[in-house]
Motif scaffolding. Structure first.
Motif, PDB file in Angstrom:
ATOM      1  N   ILE A  39     -49.420 -11.393 -48.083  1.00  0.00           N
ATOM      2  CA  ILE A  39     -48.437 -12.066 -47.234  1.00  0.00           C
ATOM      3  C   ILE A  39     -49.132 -12.843 -46.123  1.00  0.00           C
ATOM      4  CG2 ILE A  39     -46.434 -11.755 -45.726  1.00  0.00           C
ATOM      5  CD1 ILE A  39     -45.914 -11.122 -48.669  1.00  0.00           C
ATOM      6  N   GLU A  40     -50.205 -12.286 -45.563  1.00  0.00           N
ATOM      7  CA  GLU A  40     -50.923 -13.011 -44.509  1.00  0.00           C
ATOM      8  C   GLU A  40     -51.542 -14.292 -45.072  1.00  0.00           C
ATOM      9  OE1 GLU A  40     -53.737 -14.548 -41.794  1.00  0.00           O
ATOM     10  OE2 GLU A  40     -54.285 -13.729 -43.770  1.00  0.00           O
ATOM     11  N   ARG A  43     -48.305 -16.592 -45.612  1.00  0.00           N
ATOM     12  CA  ARG A  43     -47.565 -16.943 -44.397  1.00  0.00           C
ATOM     13  C   ARG A  43     -48.477 -17.335 -43.232  1.00  0.00           C
ATOM     14  NH1 ARG A  43     -43.894 -16.563 -47.762  1.00  0.00           N
ATOM     15  NH2 ARG A  43     -42.052 -15.222 -47.545  1.00  0.00           N
ATOM     16  N   GLN A  45     -49.638 -15.248 -40.938  1.00  0.00           N
ATOM     17  CA  GLN A  45     -49.404 -14.427 -39.748  1.00  0.00           C
ATOM     18  C   GLN A  45     -49.242 -12.958 -40.154  1.00  0.00           C
ATOM     19  OE1 GLN A  45     -45.661 -15.247 -37.812  1.00  0.00           O
ATOM     20  NE2 GLN A  45     -44.658 -15.823 -39.720  1.00  0.00           N
ATOM     21  N   SER A  48     -45.152 -11.141 -40.343  1.00  0.00           N
ATOM     22  CA  SER A  48     -44.438 -11.087 -41.626  1.00  0.00           C
ATOM     23  C   SER A  48     -45.044 -10.035 -42.551  1.00  0.00           C
ATOM     24  CB  SER A  48     -44.474 -12.453 -42.312  1.00  0.00           C
ATOM     25  OG  SER A  48     -43.733 -13.401 -41.597  1.00  0.00           O
ATOM     26  N   GLY A 101     -43.244 -18.082 -53.138  1.00  0.00           N
ATOM     27  CA  GLY A 101     -42.663 -18.521 -51.879  1.00  0.00           C
ATOM     28  C   GLY A 101     -41.306 -17.964 -51.539  1.00  0.00           C
ATOM     29  N   ASP A 104     -38.836 -13.999 -46.536  1.00  0.00           N
ATOM     30  CA  ASP A 104     -39.177 -12.646 -46.088  1.00  0.00           C
ATOM     31  C   ASP A 104     -38.101 -11.635 -46.447  1.00  0.00           C
ATOM     32  OD1 ASP A 104     -41.516 -13.584 -45.092  1.00  0.00           O
ATOM     33  OD2 ASP A 104     -41.010 -13.344 -42.966  1.00  0.00           O
TER      34      ASP A 104
END
Length: 409
Positions: A39-40, A43, A45, A48, A101, A104
Motif C-alpha cells: 500500500i505504501e 499510495r 504514504q 493508508s 487501484g 482504501d
C-alpha cells in the motif's frame, strides 16, 4: 542447552506438525508487513497502509477466539483447513484489488475478511503438544521451542518478502496466500491435529469461560499493551529501512537481527530451570523490551542515520526479551484456565496481541508521517513501559504458573 529440543525433534509426530505449523504461521508476519509495503508503494504514504493493516489485525483479533473456541468443540482439522483456504482466497483478492487501484474503503473491507477467516494456528499448535508430548517437563520445552519458532517467523517472513519484492508488486502476498493454505492443510492432516481432544469424550460439563478468570483477562490486557509497542516497533523498522536507509533490502536485515535475538532469548529461557514464579519475571522482560525500544528512538533522533554497528546489536539485545515475555504470558493463561477451554483462552491471548498490534500500527503511521521513525519507537517504548506497570500492579491476580523445567537431554 539444545538437548531438550533435539530430543523432541527426533520424533516425527512432533517434527511434522511443528514444521507445517511454522510454514502456516509465516503469513502471520508476512501479511501485515506485506500490506504495509504494497500500500505504501501504491499510495506513497504510511497512513493508508496503517489503516488497511489495522483492519486486518482488528478482524483477526475478533475472529481468533471464535475459531479457537471451535477448536475445543469441533477438533482442529475441521477448523484449521477451511479457515486457511478462505483467508488465502480473500488475501489473493485483496492483493489484486490493491494493484489495480481500488479505493482504501474496499481494501479495508477485504483486509477485514482476510483477518476474520485467518486460521487459529497459534492456539492450535499450543494445545496440540499435549497429544504428542504427554510428559509435562518435555512439553515445557516444546512450548519454548514453539515460541522461538514464532519469533523465527519474524526473521523468515521479512526476508522472504524482501526477496519477493524484486518481482511484480502482487507476488509477495500471493506467495503468502499459498504458504498459508499449504501449511495449514498439511498440519490439519497430522497425527497431532487429528488426535488432540480438549476433554475426554463423554464429559458433560465444561470449565468456566476463560474471560471469567481475572488472571486470563490480565494476561490478555498485558499482551495487548506489549503488542501496541510491537506495532510501533514493526512500522518503525519499516520506515527506518525505507526512509532513513532508502533501501527495502534493509527491511529484512533489520527484522532478522531483532527476531534472531528474540528466538535466541526464547530458546535460552526454555532450556533453563528458573527460580521463583514466572509471573514475577514478566514485568522485567517487558520493561527491558521498552527500554531497548526507547534507546533505539534516542539513537535515531540523535544521529539521523544511526550507524549499523550500533543499531544492529541494539536490535538484537532488544529482541532477546520478546519471546520470553510471550512464553510467560502463555503459561499464565494456561495456569488460570480449565483444561478443556485452553484453546479458547490462548485464542483470547492472540486476540489481545493482534488487536494491540493493530492499534500500535494505526498510531505509528501518522507519527512517522508527521515526525519520522524515531517517534514510532518512542511511542512504542511508552506503551511497553505502561504494560510493565500493569503487570506489576496485577501480580495478585495470577495464580502460580509452573516454572520452566526442561527435559534432561
Amino acid at each position: 542447552m539444545l538437548g531438550p529440543y533435539r530430543d523432541l525433534l527426533r520424533d516425527p509426530r512432533v517434527l511434522t506438525p511443528f514444521v507445517l505449523a511454522t510454514v502456516a504461521r509465516l503469513p502471520f508476519a508476512m501479511v501485515p508487513l506485506g500490506i504495509v509495503v504494497l500500500i505504501e508503494e501504491i499510495r506513497g504514504q504510511y497512513a493508508s497502509a496503517g489503516l488497511v493493516t489495522g483492519a486486518f489485525a482488528l478482524a483477526t483479533a475478533a475472529g481468533t477466539p471464535v475459531w479457537a473456541m471451535l477448536l475445543d468443540r469441533a477438533g482442529q482439522p475441521r477448523v484449521v483447513a477451511p479457515t486457511a483456504l478462505a483467508s488465502s482466497a480473500f488475501l489473493v483478492l485483496l492483493t489484486l484489488l490493491a494493484v489495480n487501484g481500488a479505493p482504501d474503503a474496499v481494501l479495508v473491507v477485504m483486509a477485514a475478511l482476510v483477518g476474520l477467516t485467518f486460521p487459529p494456528m497459534n492456539p492450535a499448535m499450543r494445545v496440540a503438544w499435549s497429544a504428542v508430548v504427554p510428559d509435562r517437563a518435555r512439553r515445557e520445552s516444546a512450548w519454548a521451542m514453539d515460541a522461538a519458532a514464532v519469533e523465527t517467523i519474524f526473521v523468515a517472513g521479512p526476508l522472504a518478502l524482501t526477496a519477493l519484492l524484486t518481482g511484480p508488486p502482487a507476488l509477495p502476498l500471493l506467495v503468502t496466500a499459498g504458504l498459508m493454505s499449504l501449511g495449514a492443510i498439511g498440519y490439519a492432516r497430522t497425527y497431532a491435529a487429528r488426535t488432540w481432544r480438549a476433554a475426554p469424550v463423554g464429559t458433560a460439563t465444561r470449565g468456566r469461560s476463560p474471560l471469567r478468570s481475572p488472571g486470563v483477562v490480565l494476561a490478555v490486557v498485558t499482551g495487548a499493551g506489549v503488542s501496541i509497542g510491537f506495532g510501533h516497533f514493526d512500522v518503525g523498522l519499516t520506515a527506518t529501512a525505507e526512509r532513513i536507509f532508502e533501501s527495502t533490502g534493509m527491511l529484512g536485515v533489520l527484522f532478522a537481527f531483532v527476531a534472531g535475538g528474540s528466538a535466541a532469548g526464547g530458546l535460552v529461557y526454555g532450556a533453563r530451570t528458573w527460580a521463583g514464579e514466572a509471573r514475577r519475571r514478566l514485568p522485567l522482560t517487558i520493561a527491558a523490551y521498552g527500554a531497548g525500544t526507547g534507546l533505539i528512538a534516542l539513537l535515531i533522533a540523535a544521529t539521523g542515520q544511526p550507524p549499523l554497528l550500533v543499531l544492529l546489536p541494539l536490535l538484537t539485545l532488544t529482541g532477546l526479551t520478546i519471546a520470553p515475555s510471550l512464553i510467560i504470558q502463555q503459561a499464565l493463561v494456561d495456569s488460570n484456565t480449565p483444561e478443556d477451554r485452553r484453546s479458547e483462552a490462548q485464542g483470547w491471548l492472540s486476540t489481545g496481541i493482534t488487536a494491540g498490534n493493530a492499534v500500535g500500527m494505526a498510531i505509528a503511521g501518522p507519527l512517522i508521517d508527521g515526525s519520522g521513525p524515531a517517534a514510532a519507537f518512542a511511542g512504542g517504548s511508552v506503551a511497553l513501559l505502561l504494560a510493565a506497570l500493569i503487570a506489576v500492579a496485577g501480580q495478585r491476580w495470577w495464580r502460580r504458573a509452573p516454572a520452566m523445567v526442561p527435559h534432561a537431554g
